[in-house]
Enzyme design. Structure first.
Site, PDB file in Angstrom:
ATOM      1  N   ASP A  47      11.494  -5.858   3.848  1.00 30.30           N
ATOM      2  CA  ASP A  47      10.245  -5.838   3.089  1.00 30.30           C
ATOM      3  C   ASP A  47      10.120  -4.595   2.220  1.00 30.30           C
ATOM      4  OD1 ASP A  47       9.417  -8.173   4.541  1.00 30.30           O
ATOM      5  OD2 ASP A  47       8.907  -6.867   6.211  1.00 30.30           O
ATOM      6  N   GLY A  48      11.226  -4.017   1.865  1.00 33.60           N
ATOM      7  CA  GLY A  48      11.232  -2.816   1.036  1.00 33.60           C
ATOM      8  C   GLY A  48      12.337  -1.893   1.471  1.00 33.60           C
ATOM      9  N   SER A  85       7.767  -0.228  -0.962  1.00 36.33           N
ATOM     10  CA  SER A  85       7.277  -0.868   0.253  1.00 36.33           C
ATOM     11  C   SER A  85       6.433  -2.057  -0.163  1.00 36.33           C
ATOM     12  CB  SER A  85       6.448   0.104   1.100  1.00 36.33           C
ATOM     13  OG  SER A  85       5.890  -0.561   2.212  1.00 36.33           O
ATOM     14  N   ARG A  86       6.851  -3.257   0.239  1.00 34.03           N
ATOM     15  CA  ARG A  86       6.199  -4.470  -0.253  1.00 34.03           C
ATOM     16  C   ARG A  86       5.056  -4.934   0.631  1.00 34.03           C
ATOM     17  NH1 ARG A  86      11.827  -5.846  -0.457  1.00 34.03           N
ATOM     18  NH2 ARG A  86      12.670  -5.471  -2.542  1.00 34.03           N
ATOM     19  N   VAL A  87       4.844  -4.284   1.765  1.00 40.48           N
ATOM     20  CA  VAL A  87       3.835  -4.762   2.708  1.00 40.48           C
ATOM     21  C   VAL A  87       2.838  -3.677   3.084  1.00 40.48           C
ATOM     22  CG1 VAL A  87       3.454  -5.725   5.012  1.00 40.48           C
ATOM     23  CG2 VAL A  87       5.409  -6.493   3.661  1.00 40.48           C
TER      24      VAL A  87
END
Length: 491
Positions: A342-343, A367-369
């Protein structure tokens, strides 16, 4: 003196009692023989009923996993020393899949992937045995990532925040500080509610020992489990290590608690998987890796999740580590892992050798979350930090040509250099949230612009004591602590 008949009657009675207590049920053992053995694998014949993933028992208490089921033979991955094994030796099937001990008893211990102690301590007091291969939680069992997973590293928590249940890749060249970020994340959980699992795959024993000692010195040893398969361990144990570590961590996730898993590192794990696959004569693919290398890591990292409240609300956060060659993120294994996680936190060798540590490449990290989980005060102060830092790097590169710059550009460059100095951080020194908020508050208010660059480390050290115990949301009290630190540490 008893007569002969009396003695015979007594003997007959004793024999009858022993026969009555004896287990007379039939037991069938599946027995085969070794056809060939070497380099961590073996070929076995005669076990027609063996199943994929079954544990096979070799002489000398050596276990193996049945991996390839051919028409006449079975390709096995050995989980121990095979130097004493020879062709013709007998092999027994166990009828069981591989399981490892789980429970509170594993915390604070150094174990191998089979759950055997490596710290000269007693055997693990296991609550139960769980299989190493477990399915990932389905979509219906997962909840949104809403809680922050603080790492104690300012540049990560401010610019690329993580959430509990996230999978964030730490990637960079060799010796650029990847493990240091992971160890700081473990140390930052001291006194909290997060259980940590550090999994070492193919690392030097001396390097693993340094990590164990650093964690224990930092006070985090009691809530940390170390699963170690060093470079001199059997290839099968190195291959097994991350799966065993995740199973041990899932016990805490499934009981409604929170776990953080560090996998150091998956590049070595992929190389071990390639080695075993080639020895088992599986078809090679790109860069000689087998076709299932993506599935290998996907099924592992998918086990990291935040569970719904109906299932206890526990979480498992994964920080896998991967190594690049000359910063090449487009290589096979790095691209696989980037697409699974997720990143990524990218570390740059050039920044590291220039003395900027942690050497996080702000432009290539993401960081996608976790941005949604960032604490309010920190999110407010870090809102424009990434853009300001990127603009500073661009302006600094421009000024290196030696041309005339206006006063506004010079002020922006000076401010950016203080920003970079503030984001630098010594290893094994995680920063609490209040210290991070206070440092960014001083930066955004311009209080550091008049402070010489060489005084910023002293200011930061003084600030750590000044903000101890202050609520990060108490802005006025934090500002008073900042001014106090400037008056003392900034001199």
């Amino acid at each position: 003196m008893p007569s002969l008949s009396q003695s015979l009657d007594a003997w007959t009675g004793e024999a009858g009692a022993r026969l009555a207590d004896a287990d007379t049920t039939a037991r069938v053992d599946s027995v085969g023989r070794i056809e060939s053995v070497g380099d961590g694998i073996a070929r076995v014949s005669g076990l027609a009923d063996a199943r994929a993933g079954e544990v096979l028992l070799f002489p000398g208490d050596v276990a193996a996993l049945a991996e390839d089921l051919d028409e006449d033979t079975i390709g096995c991955v050995l989980l121990g020393d095979s130097s004493h094994l020879m062709a013709g030796d007998r092999v027994r099937g166990s009828g069981q899949i591989l399981s490892v001990p789980v429970g509170e008893g594993v915390l604070g211990r150094v174990l191998d992937p089979l759950g055997r102690p490596l710290d000269d301590g007693p055997a693990v007091a296991a609550e139960r045995l769980d299989p190493v291969e477990r399915p990932a939680p389905p979509i219906a069992a997962r909840a949104a990532v809403t809680e922050a997973m603080a790492t104690g590293t300012l540049v990560v928590d401010a610019l690329f925040p993580l959430g509990r249940g996230q999978r964030e890749l730490i990637i960079g060249d060799r010796a650029t500080g990847k493990t240091a970020i992971a160890v700081d994340a473990i140390l930052n959980q001291t006194g909290g509610d997060v259980v940590c699992v550090y999994i070492a795959i193919g690392q030097k024993s001396s390097s693993v020992r340094e990590v164990v000692e650093a964690v224990r010195r930092g006070g985090a040893g009691a809530h940390t489990l170390f699963v170690v398969a060093p470079s001199d361990a059997a290839p099968g144990l190195q291959w097994l290590a991350p799966f065993a570590g995740f199973t041990m961590a899932e016990y805490f996730r499934d009981s409604g608690r929170h776990a953080l898993v560090i996998v150091d590192d998956l590049t070595k794990h992929a190389a071990i998987h390639r080695q075993l696959s080639l020895l088992l004569r599986r078809p090679p693919g790109r860069e000689a890796y087998p076709g299932d290398v993506f599935y290998l890591h996907a099924r592992l990292l998918e086990r990291a999740a935040k569970l719904t409240a109906a299932l206890g609300g526990g979480s498992l956060t994964a920080l896998p580590i991967a190594e690049t060659q000359a910063g090449n993120l487009s290589a096979y294994i790095p691209t696989n892992l980037i697409s699974i996680t997720d990143g990524q936190i990218c570390l740059d060798a050039k920044l590291f050798h220039e003395g900027q540590k942690p050497a996080v490449d702000v432009g290539r990290s993401v960081s996608r979350v976790g941005g949604k989980t960032q604490p309010g005060p920190l999110r407010t102060l870090a809102e424009s930090l990434r853009l300001d830092y990127a603009q500073f790097l661009e302006l600094e590169a421009f000024t290196r040509f030696g041309g005339m710059v206006d006063a506004r550009t010079a002020r922006a460059v000076d401010h950016g250099r203080r920003m970079r100095a503030l984001l630098a951080q010594p290893r094994l020194a995680p920063q609490p949230l209040a210290l991070q908020v206070a440092a960014l508050l001083a930066l955004t208010e311009g209080l550091l612009d008049s402070l010489p660059l060489e005084r910023i480390p002293a200011f930061r050290a003084t600030l750590a004591g000044a903000v101890a115990g202050i609520d990060p949301a108490a802005r006025d009290r934090l500002m008073d602590a900042v001014r106090q630190a400037l008056a003392t540490g900034g001199k």
